[in-house]
Design a protein around this motif. Structure first.
Motif, PDB file in Angstrom:
ATOM      1  N   SER B 800       0.856  -1.178   0.000  1.00  0.00           N
ATOM      2  CA  SER B 800       0.000   0.000   0.000  1.00  0.00           C
ATOM      3  C   SER B 800       0.890   1.225   0.000  1.00  0.00           C
ATOM      4  O   SER B 800       2.012   1.185   0.498  1.00  0.00           O
ATOM      5  CB  SER B 800      -0.921  -0.003   1.212  1.00  0.00           C
ATOM      6  OG  SER B 800      -0.178  -0.127   2.386  1.00  0.00           O
ATOM      7  N   ASP B 801       0.388   2.270  -0.587  1.00  0.00           N
ATOM      8  CA  ASP B 801       1.147   3.508  -0.660  1.00  0.00           C
ATOM      9  C   ASP B 801       0.277   4.686  -0.288  1.00  0.00           C
ATOM     10  O   ASP B 801      -0.859   4.804  -0.735  1.00  0.00           O
ATOM     11  CB  ASP B 801       1.691   3.715  -2.074  1.00  0.00           C
ATOM     12  CG  ASP B 801       3.104   3.204  -2.205  1.00  0.00           C
ATOM     13  OD1 ASP B 801       3.842   3.324  -1.216  1.00  0.00           O
ATOM     14  OD2 ASP B 801       3.448   2.683  -3.274  1.00  0.00           O
ATOM     15  N   HIS B 802       0.855   5.537   0.524  1.00  0.00           N
ATOM     16  CA  HIS B 802       0.186   6.777   0.872  1.00  0.00           C
ATOM     17  C   HIS B 802       0.344   7.738  -0.302  1.00  0.00           C
ATOM     18  O   HIS B 802       1.211   7.545  -1.145  1.00  0.00           O
ATOM     19  CB  HIS B 802       0.846   7.335   2.135  1.00  0.00           C
ATOM     20  CG  HIS B 802       0.165   8.534   2.692  1.00  0.00           C
ATOM     21  ND1 HIS B 802       0.855   9.565   3.253  1.00  0.00           N
ATOM     22  CD2 HIS B 802      -1.134   8.853   2.780  1.00  0.00           C
ATOM     23  CE1 HIS B 802      -0.011  10.483   3.673  1.00  0.00           C
ATOM     24  NE2 HIS B 802      -1.222  10.074   3.387  1.00  0.00           N
ATOM     25  N   LEU B 803      -0.478   8.753  -0.373  1.00  0.00           N
ATOM     26  CA  LEU B 803      -0.395   9.763  -1.433  1.00  0.00           C
ATOM     27  C   LEU B 803      -0.390   9.091  -2.808  1.00  0.00           C
ATOM     28  O   LEU B 803       0.443   9.395  -3.651  1.00  0.00           O
ATOM     29  CB  LEU B 803       0.877  10.603  -1.305  1.00  0.00           C
ATOM     30  CG  LEU B 803       1.218  11.216   0.040  1.00  0.00           C
ATOM     31  CD1 LEU B 803       2.524  11.945  -0.038  1.00  0.00           C
ATOM     32  CD2 LEU B 803       0.126  12.163   0.479  1.00  0.00           C
ATOM     33  N   CYS B 804      -1.290   8.155  -2.985  1.00  0.00           N
ATOM     34  CA  CYS B 804      -1.234   7.378  -4.204  1.00  0.00           C
ATOM     35  C   CYS B 804      -2.637   7.107  -4.731  1.00  0.00           C
ATOM     36  O   CYS B 804      -3.579   6.946  -3.959  1.00  0.00           O
ATOM     37  CB  CYS B 804      -0.518   6.061  -3.904  1.00  0.00           C
ATOM     38  SG  CYS B 804      -0.041   5.176  -5.357  1.00  0.00           S
ATOM     39  N   PHE B 805      -2.771   7.096  -6.048  1.00  0.00           N
ATOM     40  CA  PHE B 805      -4.050   6.775  -6.682  1.00  0.00           C
ATOM     41  C   PHE B 805      -4.063   5.313  -7.079  1.00  0.00           C
ATOM     42  O   PHE B 805      -3.052   4.763  -7.504  1.00  0.00           O
ATOM     43  CB  PHE B 805      -4.249   7.603  -7.944  1.00  0.00           C
ATOM     44  CG  PHE B 805      -4.328   9.083  -7.714  1.00  0.00           C
ATOM     45  CD1 PHE B 805      -5.374   9.634  -6.987  1.00  0.00           C
ATOM     46  CD2 PHE B 805      -3.364   9.927  -8.230  1.00  0.00           C
ATOM     47  CE1 PHE B 805      -5.449  11.003  -6.783  1.00  0.00           C
ATOM     48  CE2 PHE B 805      -3.431  11.296  -8.030  1.00  0.00           C
ATOM     49  CZ  PHE B 805      -4.475  11.831  -7.310  1.00  0.00           C
ATOM     50  N   THR B 806      -5.234   4.712  -7.010  1.00  0.00           N
ATOM     51  CA  THR B 806      -5.365   3.378  -7.573  1.00  0.00           C
ATOM     52  C   THR B 806      -5.438   3.516  -9.088  1.00  0.00           C
ATOM     53  O   THR B 806      -5.650   4.616  -9.610  1.00  0.00           O
ATOM     54  CB  THR B 806      -6.638   2.687  -7.076  1.00  0.00           C
ATOM     55  OG1 THR B 806      -7.733   3.503  -7.448  1.00  0.00           O
ATOM     56  CG2 THR B 806      -6.633   2.497  -5.587  1.00  0.00           C
ATOM     57  N   ASP B 807      -5.268   2.408  -9.777  1.00  0.00           N
ATOM     58  CA  ASP B 807      -5.298   2.451 -11.239  1.00  0.00           C
ATOM     59  C   ASP B 807      -6.602   3.039 -11.763  1.00  0.00           C
ATOM     60  O   ASP B 807      -6.612   3.832 -12.701  1.00  0.00           O
ATOM     61  CB  ASP B 807      -5.109   1.041 -11.815  1.00  0.00           C
ATOM     62  CG  ASP B 807      -3.657   0.611 -11.705  1.00  0.00           C
ATOM     63  OD1 ASP B 807      -2.819   1.483 -11.398  1.00  0.00           O
ATOM     64  OD2 ASP B 807      -3.382  -0.577 -11.905  1.00  0.00           O
TER      65      ASP B 807
END
Lengths: 84, 1208
Positions: B800-807
Motif C-alpha cells: 500500500s502507498d500513501h499519497l497514491c491513486f489506484t489504477d
C-alpha cells in the motif's frame, strides 16, 4: 558555596539548550523534547528513511518539513500568567 | 546467554556520496556513506562499471561527508561529520587500501543531538577552512593549512554560534582567494517561542546568513543577513573566482533564486512542472539534490526534483553579473540522495531507495528541441513553466549497483525445495518495489554453452605465448581423443595447433616463452613456436598417471608412485632431472605453484598419495626432490592446488608485493582443506576446513581480478578468492560442474570455461564480493507485509502507498484532465486540443521510470499480490492494506484463507482513520476469491494464525476471530494494551504482542475460560517493529531505533502459571509499574544502528546451527549467533576489548557507547569489530594475539569458524 553552583548551572543552561531548571514550564519542556526528537530523526538516516517510506515522500521533503516544524513544534506558547 | 553479532551483508543505502581524487592519482573516485559504513567506489571509465574498492565499518552514524583539497595539492581528503562529537579528517592510503585518520578534534558530546555539530559540513572551495554545524545554534570553523613538512594541519575551532536558530543548510561560497565565506539557511525561533498569539511563528521568515572567516584576524563574523521570501531547503554554491560569478542558488518550494553580494539583483524563477501531471496540483516542488560540473570554460548544474526529473541549470553572465537562470529538462531517473558528475562523462546517482545507477552522459542537452526555460521569460503570478516527460535521451544507463534498501520484511524459507533455505526479502518503495529471493552465492553469467560429442574428462585453455593477453585454444579431452578449439570471433575446431588429437590428454598448457606442452598417458609433447615437436616417452610399460605443470616446470607421476621432474633451461629445452623419486604408494594428485615474478622456478611441489598424506617436495636445485614436510589427511585426497594469493589489488600484485602460497587440498569426502605454505620451509600451517558438497572436491586454478584464485568443484562449485584483501570462499549459483579452467578473451577477460555433462560452458563471474545472488520479482506498491504459505509454496504480499491513486482513480483523473484540455481550448483550437487530449490519453508513462503521481494527504492505494501464479488484486481508493495472515481455520481445515487487514481513510499525522476492514479470501487453485469483509472499529495492523483461529491486533485490542459465513466472528478479546498493537507472534498457547511504543506483552490464551491473559511484560519502552520466539520463555525484540533485545521469563514466572491454572491471579493482580504483575528479564541487548525490520530464528546453511537473522531498513542482513561454550565467550570478549582500544572506530565514536546507543549493550559481542582484526597490520596483530596467548592465524581461524558454523 551556593553561588558557584548556581553559576555553573546557569552556564550549563546557556551552553546546552534544553537543560531544565526549577521553573521550566510544561510548554518549554515539550518544545525541547520535540525539537530534540526531530533533530534525532534527521540525524539518524534510518529513521528519516522510515518516515519517508511510510509517508511516501522523498527524504529531503521529510527533512525539510521536520526542520520547519522545529520552529514551533507544539503550537504557540500559553499566555504568561501575571506573577504575584 | 551470550550472542555474537555478525553482519552478512552491509547496508546498501547511500546517504551521502562525494567525489575526488582520493588516491592522489588522476582517477576520480567516490566515497559513499552508507549509514555506519564508509565505502570507496571507483567507476571504471572503460568498462562503465562501478567497483567497490574498500568498505569500512565506522561504528558511528556518518551524517555528512565533504571532500577538500589544499591549494596546490593533488590529493583530496575527506571530512566526516558524524555523531561522535568530533570532526574527523581521513585520507585514503592506496598502498594499504584503507582510510587513515589524519586529524580528529573533539568539540562536543556524542550522539545525534540538536546542538552538537556534525549534521552539516561545508568546506571552502579552496580547501582553506571547514565549517561543521549542528541543527541548532552551534557552528564551528576550523582552518586547514600545511606545516613546514607539507602535512595537513587543523586549527582550534572558531565559534560562529547563534542561539535559538535552526539551520537548514550550510555551504561554502566560492570567493576565490578572498576570505572564506559560508552561507547558512537559518530560522530564528526566539520570537515564536515568546508570542502567545502565535502570530510571530507565522511571520517568521527564513534568513540567509553569510559568515566570513577573517583569516587575518582569525575569527568568524556574521557578515550579512537577509530575509528570504519563502522557506528554502537547499543551497547550491556557484563557482567563483576565475571560474564563474560566485554566489549561491537558493532552492525553495517551487522557486529557485540566485543571490550574490554587492549590486547583483536577485534572480528568481519558478521551478517548471510536468505538463498534464495527475498529481495533486496543490503540492509544491522541491529540489532534492544537485551535482555541479565545471571546466575551464563552462559550468553547469544538474538538479533533481522530488519526482526524479533532472534539470540542467546554467547561468548567463554579463559583465560579471548574472542576468538570468536557464533551466532545461534533462532526463528522469530515480530520486537520488546524491548525484555526482565525473570528468570522464559519467553521472553517478545514488538512489535514496533502490538500486544505484551509473549513467553515461551521451549528450549535454545543448542542441535539441527541448525548451529551455529562462528567468527572463515573463510569467503571470502563480504561473509556471511546463515540460513533457520522455524516456532517457541524454543519459545511458551503464551500470547498476544492487541495493536492497529499503527492506520492509524478510522471511527465510525453502519454498523452492533446495537443500539450502532462501531469503525472501520485500524491498523497495512505490512502483520500484520488488520481492527479492536471495541465495548465498556468486552470480554467474553464462557467456556461451555448446554441446560436445560425448562426455569429456578435462578442459584447459592455452595461450600461444607467455606475453599473450588472451587465450588462443580451448583443449577438451575425451576418453579416446583430444579436441582443440581456437578462440576467435567464434569457437572452431583446429588441427594445426601441434597437439596430439588421437589420445586423451592429462594436461596441457603454454610453457616457456612461446611453446606449448601436452601431457598424455604415454608421454610429454613439447611443441616449440616453430612447430618443432620434442617428445618424451614414458619408460617401458609405465604410463603417466598424474602431472603438475607451471610455466617452467613439469612434474609427472608414473604408475607405481614414481616421480619424474623436468625443468626448462634458458634455451627453452625441457631437461629431465637426473634422479627420480619413488613413493611407497600411488600418487593421486599433485600440484605445483606458479613461478614467482623474477624467479626461475617455484620451489614447491605438492603430492597427494593414496596413504592419506600430502607431501611437500622441494624443487630447489640444492635439495631437489627431497621431502620438506608432510600432512596427514582424514581421507584420500582427490585434488591439490597451490595458489599464490595475497594482495587483492591488481596494481600491487604487478609490483610483486609479497603474496602467500596457499595449498588447497580437495578430499574425496567433499571437504576442502586450505593451508598456508611457509615460503622457506614449505611447512603447512593454519589449516582451514570447509565442507563443500557430497562429491570429491576437484580444484582448478583461475584468475580473478588479476590474481590467482581457486575454483573448487564438488556437488556445488565454489570460488576461493581474495576480495578487498579478505579471502573468501563463495559458492557459485550455478549448475554442478565437472571440470573447469580459467578463460580469458576479448569479451570475457576473466572467465571460466567448464564442462558440465556433455556441454562446454563459458562463464563470467561479475558481481564479485556480493554475498547474495538475487532473483527479483516486481511488485506494484510498497510491500508492507507478506505471508508465506509453506504448504502450497506460495507467498502473498500486501502493498500500500500513501499519497497514491489506484489504477482506476488514475484513469478517471486522466479522462477528467483530457476533458478539461478540450473544454479549456477556444473554438479555433478545438481540433488541436482534441489531438492533444487524445495523445495524452494514449500516452503511457511507466511508473517504474517516472514514479506514480502524488495524490493528496490521506489518499491510499493498495494491492494484494499472489506470487505463484502471479495475481494481483487492487483495493478501492483510500483503503490501505497493512497486514496479512494465512490461516487454516479449524472449522474448515482443508481450505486455506488469506486475511488482509485494511485501514479506511487512514491519516498518518495526526493519526486517524474511519475504521478498518478484514478482507477474507479463499485461496483455491492458486487464485484468491473474496469470501467476506469484516468491519472493525480500528485499523488491524497485526494478525497471525493461532490454533486454527485468527489473532488480530486492532488498535489497542487483541482479539481472537473464527471463520463465519458472513464475516469473521469475535471469540475473545483483551482491550488492555497501551497504544497500538503492531506485531503478534505465538508459540503454543503463548502469544507475544508488540506495542508501537510500549515493548512486548506476554499473553496466555486460556482455552477453558476462553480468555486472553497478559501475564508478563517488559520494563523498557521499546518501539517494537519485529518480534520472534527463541524458545517458549525467550523472545527477541527489534525496534525502530535499531536495537535488538533478548527477553526471558524467569523460571518462577513459569511455575506460577503452571500452579495457577485459572490465570485469575495474573488477570486481577495488575498494577506493578502500570503493567502486568510480572516482568521479563533482559538477557541481551545490542544496538544494530539501523531500523530492524524482521527477526527470525532459523538455519541459513545446510547442516548449520540455528541463529537469529535480522534485516534492517537500510538493506543490511545480519545474524546473532549463540555461543556454545564459556571459553569462547571469554576469548571473544577479550578480543573485542583489545580491539576497542587498539582499533578504535575511525570516525571517533566510542565503540561501546555506540553499541549502547539507546539501551546498554549486554551479553552481545560485536563480530564485525572482531573481524576487523584481520584488517590490522601485522605487528599490531601479533601484539594483540600475544596478549590473548595465541597466534594471529589462530585468531583468524576462530573468527572464520564462528562465521562458518552458522552462516557464510
Amino acid at each position: 558555596d551556593r553561588y558557584n553552583i548556581h553559576s555553573q548551572v546557569e552556564h550549563l543552561q546557556s551552553k546546552y539548550v534544553g537543560t531544565g531548571h526549577a521553573d521550566t514550564t510544561k510548554y518549554e519542556w515539550m518544545n525541547n523534547q520535540h525539537r530534540d526528537t526531530y533533530a534525532s530523526f534527521i540525524g539518524h538516516h534510518d529513521l528519516l528513511s522510515y518516515f519517508a517510506l511510510v509517508d511516501n515522500e522523498s527524504r529531503e521533503r521529510i527533512r525539510f518539513v521536520m526542520l520547519q516544524k522545529m520552529l514551533q513544534p507544539c503550537g504557540p506558547p500559553p499566555e504568561k500568567l501575571e506573577t504575584e | 546467554m551470550y550472542l555474537y553479532s555478525l553482519t552478512l551483508q552491509k547496508s546498501s543505502c547511500i546517504t551521502c556520496a562525494v567525489h575526488g581524487n582520493f588516491s592522489g592519482t588522476k582517477q576520480q573516485e567516490i566515497i559513499a556513506a552508507k549509514g555506519k559504513v564508509l565505502e570507496l567506489l571507483r567507476p571504471d571509465a572503460n568498462s562503465g562499471k562501478v567497483h567497490s574498492i574498500t568498505t569500512l565499518e565506522v561504528f558511528g552514524e556518518i551524517r555528512c561527508l565533504a571532500p577538500f583539497r589544499l591549494t596546490g595539492g593533488s590529493k583530496d581528503y575527506v571530512v566526516i561529520g558524524s555523531d561522535s562529537g568530533r570532526i574527523t579528517i581521513l585520507e585514503y592510503i592506496p598502498s594499504k587500501n584503507t582510510f587513515e585518520k589524519i586529524h580528529q578534534e573533539t568539540f562536543g558530546k556524542s550522539g545525534c543531538r540538536r546542538i552538537v555539530p556534525g549534521q552539516y559540513l561545508a568546506v571552502d572551495p579552496k580547501g582553506r577552512a571547514v565549517m561543521i554545524g549542528a541543527m541548532e545554534k552551534q557552528k564551528l570553523v576550523y582552518i586547514l593549512n600545511r606545516d613546514t613538512s607539507a602535512r595537513l594541519t587543523i586549527s582550534s575551532p572558531l565559534e560562529a554560534h547563534k542561539s535559538h536558530t535552526v539551520v537548514f543548510s550550510v555551504v561554502g561560497i566560492d570567493v576565490g582567494f578572498e576570505n572564506p565565506v559560508f552561507a547558512c539557511l537559518e530560522v530564528d525561533y526566539e520570537e515564536a517561542d515568546n508570542d502567545p498569539t502565535g502570530e510571530a511563528a507565522l511571520t517568521t521568515r527564513q534568513m540567509l546568513t553569510y559568515y566570513e572567516l577573517d583569516l587575518g584576524l582569525n575569527h568568524v563574523v556574521r557578515k550579512f543577513t537577509e530575509t528570504l521570501q519563502d522557506f528554502s531547503n537547499m543551497l547550491i554554491p556557484v563557482p567563483g573566482g576565475n571560474d564563474g560569478p560566485s554566489g549561491i542558488l537558493v532552492c525553495s518550494e517551487n522557486f529557485i533564486t540566485y543571490k550574490n553580494f554587492g549590486d547583483q539583483p536577485d534572480i528568481r524563477m519558478p521551478i517548471p512542472r510536468r505538463r498534464y501531471d495527475l498529481s495533486d496540483p496543490d503540492r509544491g516542488i522541491l529540489f532534492v539534490c544537485y551535482a555541479g560540473h565545471k571546466t575551464k570554460s563552462l559550468f553547469f548544474f544538474f538538479i533533481q526534483n522530488e519526482q526524479g526529473d533532472i534539470f540542467k541549470l546554467t547561468l548567463t553572465v554579463e559583465d560579471d553579473m548574472v542576468s538570468s537562470i536557464k533551466l532545461k529538462y534533462f532526463d528522469t531517473i530515480p530520486v537520488a540522495s546524491s548525484m555526482i558528475v565525473l570528468k570522464t562523462g559519467f553521472l553517478f546517482a545514488s538512489s535514496e531507495f533502490g538500486n544505484h545507477h551509473l549513467y553515461q552522459i551521451a549528450h549535454l542537452g545543448d542542441n535539441d528541441e527541448e525548451t529551455e526555460f529562462s528567468s527572463t521569460m515573463l510569467l503571470d503570478e502563480g504561473e509556471t513553466f511546463y515540460y513533457s516527460l520522455r524516456p532517457l535521451k541524454n543519459l545511458v544507463e551503464v551500470d547498476e549497483v544492487d541495493s536492497l534498501c529499503p527492506i520492509t520484511g524478510c522471511q527465510v524459507a525453502d519454498l523452492a525445495n533446495e537443500d539450502t533455505p532462501q531469503l525472501y526479502v520485500s524491498c523497495g518503495r512505490g512502483p520500484n518495489s520488488t520481492l527479492r529471493i536471495l541465495r548465498h552465492g556468486l552470480e554467474v553469467t553464462e557467456m556461451a554453452v555448446s554441446e560436445l560429442p560425448g562426455n569429456p574428462n578435462g578442459v584447459w585453455t592455452v595461450k600461444t605465448s607467455a606475453s599473450a593477453e588472451y587465450d588462443a585454444y580451448i583443449v577438451v579431452s575425451f576418453v579416446n581423443a583430444t579436441l582443440v578449439l581456437s578462440i576467435g570471433e567464434s569457437v572452431e575446431e583446429v588441427s594445426d595447433s601441434g597437439f596430439l588429437g588421437t589420445t586423451p590428454t592429462l594436461h596441457c598448457c603454454q610453457i616457456g616463452d612461446d611453446a606449448l606442452l601436452q601431457v598424455y598417458a604415454n608421454g610429454i609433447r613439447h611443441v616449440r613456436a616453430d612447430k618443432r615437436v620434442n617428445e618424451w616417452k614414458a619408460p617401458g610399460k609405465k604410463i603417466i598417471s598424474k602431472c603438475a605443470v607451471n610455466n617452467r616446470q613439469v612434474a609427472i607421476a608414473l604408475t607405481g608412485g614414481e616421480l619424474v621432474y623436468f625443468e626448462m633451461d634458458l634455451s627453452g629445452q625441457l631437461n629431465e632431472y637426473t634422479e627420480r623419486r619413488e613413493f611407497s604408494s600411488e600418487v593421486i594428485c599433485m600440484s605445483i605453484g606458479s613461478v614467482p615474478v623474477g624467479e626461475k622456478r617455484c620451489r614447491f611441489l605438492a603430492v597427494g598419495l593414496a596413504d592419506h598424506t600430502v607431501r611437500m617436495i622441494s624443487l630447489d636445485p640444492s635439495d631437489c626432490l627431497q621431502p620438506m614436510s608432510m600432512q596427514a589427511l582424514p581421507t584420500v585426497p582427490e585434488s591439490l592446488c597451490i595458489v599464490a594469493m595475497g594482495s587483492g589489488d591488481s596494481s600491487e600484485s604487478e609490483q610483486g608485493v609479497l603474496s602467500t602460497y596457499y595449498l588447497n587440498i580437495g578430499l574425496q569426502n567433499g571437504v576442502l582443506l586450505r593451508s598456508v605454505l611457509d615460503s622457506v620451509t614449505g611447512d603447512m600451517s593454519d589449516t582451514r576446513t570447509r565442507y563443500l558438497g557430497s562429491r570429491p572436491v576437484r580444484l582448478f586454478k583461475v584468475k580473478i581480478q588479476n590474481s590467482e584464485a581457486v575454483l573448487a568443484i564438488s556437488s556445488r562449485s565454489w570460488l576461493g578468492y581474495m576480495f578487498q584483501s579478505v579471502s573468501r570462499l563463495t559458492p557459485l549459483s550455478y549448475d554442478a560442474l565437472d571440470y573447469a579452467s580459467g578463460f580469458s578473451s576479448d569479451q570475457c577477460p576473466e572467465g571460466v570455461v567448464s564442462i558440465a555433462g556433455d556441454t562446454l560452458r563459458i562463464l563470467a563471474l561479475e558481481k564479485l564480493g556480493a554475498v547474495f545472488n538475487q532473483m527479483t520479482i516486481n511488485l506494484k506498491l510498497t510491500p508492507r507485509r507478506f505471508a508465506i504459505d509453506q504448504q502450497n509454496s506460495n507467498l502473498v504480499v500486501v502493498g500500500s502507498d500513501h499519497l497514491c491513486f489506484t489504477d482506476s482513480t488514475k484513469s478517471e483523473r486522466k479522462q477528467q484532465m483530457a476533458k478539461e484540455i478540450i473544454e479549456s481550448a477556444g473554438d479555433e483550437e478545438a481540433e488541436l486540443a482534441k489531438e492533444v487530449a487524445e495523445s495524452f490519453m494514449n500516452e503511457v508513462l511507466p511508473a517504474t521510470e517516472f514514479g506514480e503521481p502524488k495524490a493528496g494527504n490521506g489518499q491510499w492505494a493498495s494491492c494484494i499480490q499472489l506470487l505463484a501464479p502471479d495475481q494481483s488484486l487492487e483495493l478501492d481508493q483510500d483503503e490501505a492494506a497493512l497486514s496479512v495472515a494465512i490461516c487454516r481455520f479449524a472449522y474448515k481445515p482443508d481450505e486455506t484463507f488469506v486475511v488482509v487487514g485494511v485501514a479506511k481513510e487512514l491519516n498518518l499525522n495526526p493519526s486517524s482513520s474511519s475504521g478498518g476492514l478484514m478482507n477474507t479470501y479463499r485461496m483455491a487453485n492458486g487464485q484468491l476469491e473474496l469470501v467476506h469483509k469484516t468491519v472493525v472499529e480500528e485499523v488491524p495492523r497485526a494478525m497471525a494464525a493461532f490454533q486454527g483461529r485468527l489473532l488480530v491486533g486492532t488498535g489497542r485490542i487483541l482479539r481472537v476471530y473464527d471463520l463465519g459465513r458472513k464475516k469473521l466472528l469475535r471469540k475473545c478479546e483483551n482491550k488492555n494494551f497501551p497504544y497500538r498493537i503492531v506485531t503478534i507472534s505465538s508459540m503454543g498457547s503463548r502469544v507475544i504482542v508488540g506495542d508501537v511504543q510500549e515493548s512486548v506483552h506476554f499473553v496466555k490464551y486460556r482455552a477453558k475460560e476462553n480468555r486472553l491473559v497478559v501475564f508478563a511484560d517488559d520494563v523498557s519502552p521499546r518501539y517494537v517493529t519485529a518480534t520472534c520466539f527463541l524458545d517458549y520463555d525467550t523472545i527477541a525484540v527489534g525496534d525502530k531505533f535499531g536495537s535488538i533485545a533478548i527477553l526471558r521469563l524467569s523460571d518462577d514466572i513459569n511455575d506460577e502459571i503452571e500452579e495457577d491454572p485459572t490465570g485469575a491471579k495474573a488477570f486481577w493482580d495488575r498494577g506493578l509499574l502500570n503493567g502486568a504483575s510480572q516482568k521479563a528479564n533482559l538477557e541481551a541487548s545490542f544496538y544494530i544502528g539501523e531500523t530492524v525490520m524482521s527477526l527470525q530464528k532459523t538455519t541459513i546453511i545446510p547442516g548449520g546451527s540455528e541463529s537469529l537473522i535480522y534485516t534492517t531498513l537500510s538493506g543490511s542482513i545480519g545474524v546473532l549467533l549463540p555461543f556454545t561454550s564459556r571459553e569462547e565467550v571469554d576469548f571473544f570478549q577479550h578480543l573485542e576489548m583489545h580491539l576497542r582500544s587498539e582499533n578504535a572506530p575511525i570516525c571517533g565514536r566510542d565503540h561501546l557507547a555506540y553499541r549502547s546507543y539507546y539501551f546498554p549493550a549486554k551479553n552481545v559481542i560485536d563480530g564485525d569489530m572482531c573481524e576487523q582484526f584481520n584488517a590490522l597490520d601485522g605487528s599490531k596483530r601479533r601484539t594483540l594475539a600475544m596478549e590473548l596467548d595465541r597466534t594471529p592465524p589462530e585468531i583468524s581461524k576462530k573468527l572464520e569458524d564462528m562465521r562458518t558454523r552458522y552462516a557464510f
